[in-house]
Design an enzyme around this catalytic site. Structure first.
Site, short mmCIF file in Angstrom:
data_model
loop_
_atom_site.label_atom_id
_atom_site.label_comp_id
_atom_site.label_asym_id
_atom_site.label_seq_id
_atom_site.Cartn_x
_atom_site.Cartn_y
_atom_site.Cartn_z
N GLU A 36 0.73 -1.32 0.03
CA GLU A 36 0.15 -0.03 0.03
C GLU A 36 0.86 1.25 0.01
OE1 GLU A 36 -2.89 0.16 -0.65
OE2 GLU A 36 -3.47 -1.75 -0.74
N TYR A 119 -6.67 6.43 4.08
CA TYR A 119 -7.02 5.33 2.96
C TYR A 119 -6.06 4.28 3.57
CZ TYR A 119 -5.76 2.35 -0.88
OH TYR A 119 -5.69 1.33 -1.57
N ASP A 137 -9.61 5.84 -2.07
CA ASP A 137 -8.29 6.16 -2.91
C ASP A 137 -8.71 7.20 -4.17
OD1 ASP A 137 -9.32 4.42 -4.54
OD2 ASP A 137 -7.37 3.43 -4.98
#
Length: 346
Positions: A36, A119, A137
């Site tokens: 991520e 996020y 996102d």
DNA sequence: CATTCGTGGCA
DNA sequence: TTGCCAAGAAT
């Protein structure tokens, strides 16, 4: 109900049509976290190689926490947004000290980690631990704006709050992992900024933008400001077969990365004599080359000129903060793309 | 709320 | 060639 069936269709589509990506093969929170961070503002095709190298080299939270910062930056070399790498290293130490070496398992706790925002915390909490929290996102903003027919500009807090609320309600009863991944996947592969593929989209039958033919009007995106110009004058110096590098300090761009000695100019076409004097080079030198190029950044354009100098003798005294590197050592140091481009010139 | 952080692909 | 911007976060 209608919406429940739409979400089922979305889930089925994801299980059949989604891309096979390496971080989707694991439920390890550490690996998902690494993926991520790498994927923040970064395309999948560019990030996948970095991800594979990173988890191969530093496979768990302990190895990352114990690593040298330079080695972490080295793994990040060329990827951009280098504060992500420093924050990653810092956060690994946070996990060791604040969470007893065990990766935090709730949205609230994950959010405490340096470099982890709204996020990313939601993504990890839902992908690795199944927590019900929307992961919003850039993709999901676009998909959500169109699906719910939201006209508010997507960069505003008002939009963010409303979308969060609507998604939280929509994902009720669904698998949070699959729901979030699927929304992202729709945005990445179907609900594209221009030319969305509504004809094959699993959300199409309930999408307000499509039903009202507003795909071009939604989402509402703010215009970006023009880049400002900056002028960097570098010298690539060779001294007795070794090159001279300086490590950038301070708060600005490329901090803690290595580069050639540089002074910033005003755009005037400075001559090498002025640049060399500005850098404190008073010894005799020989010009071996003169190369310039343009480098695009988010809000500025850097016009860089690189001179290749050969200092005639070992009498040359290095300025404060300057270091010598032979070719072998040099490649082991963290350098950025700009440097790589310059090296190709010489 | 606006800026500042990289890089590379593509229309 | 120029502009746009992608699995955002910190300040």
């Amino acid at each position: 109900m209608f919406m429940q069936r739409v979400i089922q269709t979305l889930s089925r589509w994801y299980n059949l049509e989604s891309r096979d990506l390496p971080w989707r093969q694991t439920t390890d929170a550490y690996c998902i976290w690494i993926s991520e961070i790498i994927l923040q503002q970064t395309r999948v095709v560019q990030g996948v190689g970095y991800y594979n190298r990173f988890v191969m080299e530093l496979p768990n939270i302990q190895s990352l926490a114990n690593a040298e910062e330079g080695d972490v930056l080295k793994l990040w070399q060329g990827l951009g947004y280098y504060s992500r790498a420093r924050n990653l290293h810092y956060a690994a130490k946070q996990v060791m000290t604040e969470f007893g070496g065990v990766f935090p398992s709730t949205y609230k706790d994950i959010l405490r980690l340096r470099g982890v925002g709204n996020y990313t915390a939601a993504a990890i909490a839902s992908f690795a631990f199944g927590e019900k929290v929307p992961a919003i996102d850039g993709n999901v903003k676009r998909v959500g704006a169109r699906f719910f027919g939201l006209h508010a500009p997507i960069h505003t807090m008002g939009f963010q709050k409303e979308l969060f609320s609507l998604l939280f309600e929509l994902m009720d009863g669904a698998d949070p992992n699959v729901f979030n991944q699927a929304m992202i996947e729709v945005g990445a592969t179907l609900c594209l900024p221009t030319q969305p593929k509504c004809d094959v989209c699993p959300l199409a039958e309930a999408c307000i933008a499509r039903l009202q033919n507003l795909q071009k009007q939604i989402p509402v995106v703010a215009k970006k400001q023009k880049p400002k110009d900056k002028y960097f004058y570098y010298v690539d110096i060779e001294v007795g077969g070794e090159r001279v590098l300086v490590r950038r300090e301070g708060e600005g761009i490329w901090q803690q990365l290595y580069e050639f000695p540089m002074i910033e100019g005003d755009g005037a076409d400075w001559d090498l004599e002025t640049v060399a004097k500005g850098l404190g080079i008073v010894e005799n030198f020989v010009v071996k080359g003169d190369r310039s190029f343009k480098h695009q950044l988010t809000h500025q354009t850097i016009y860089a000129r690189c001179w290749y100098l050969c200092i005639s003798s070992d009498k040359f005294v290095l300025n404060d903060g300057w270091e010598r590197f032979n070719e072998e050592e040099f490649l082991l140091k963290p350098i950025h793309r700009l440097m790589e481009k310059m090296i190709k010139f010489t």
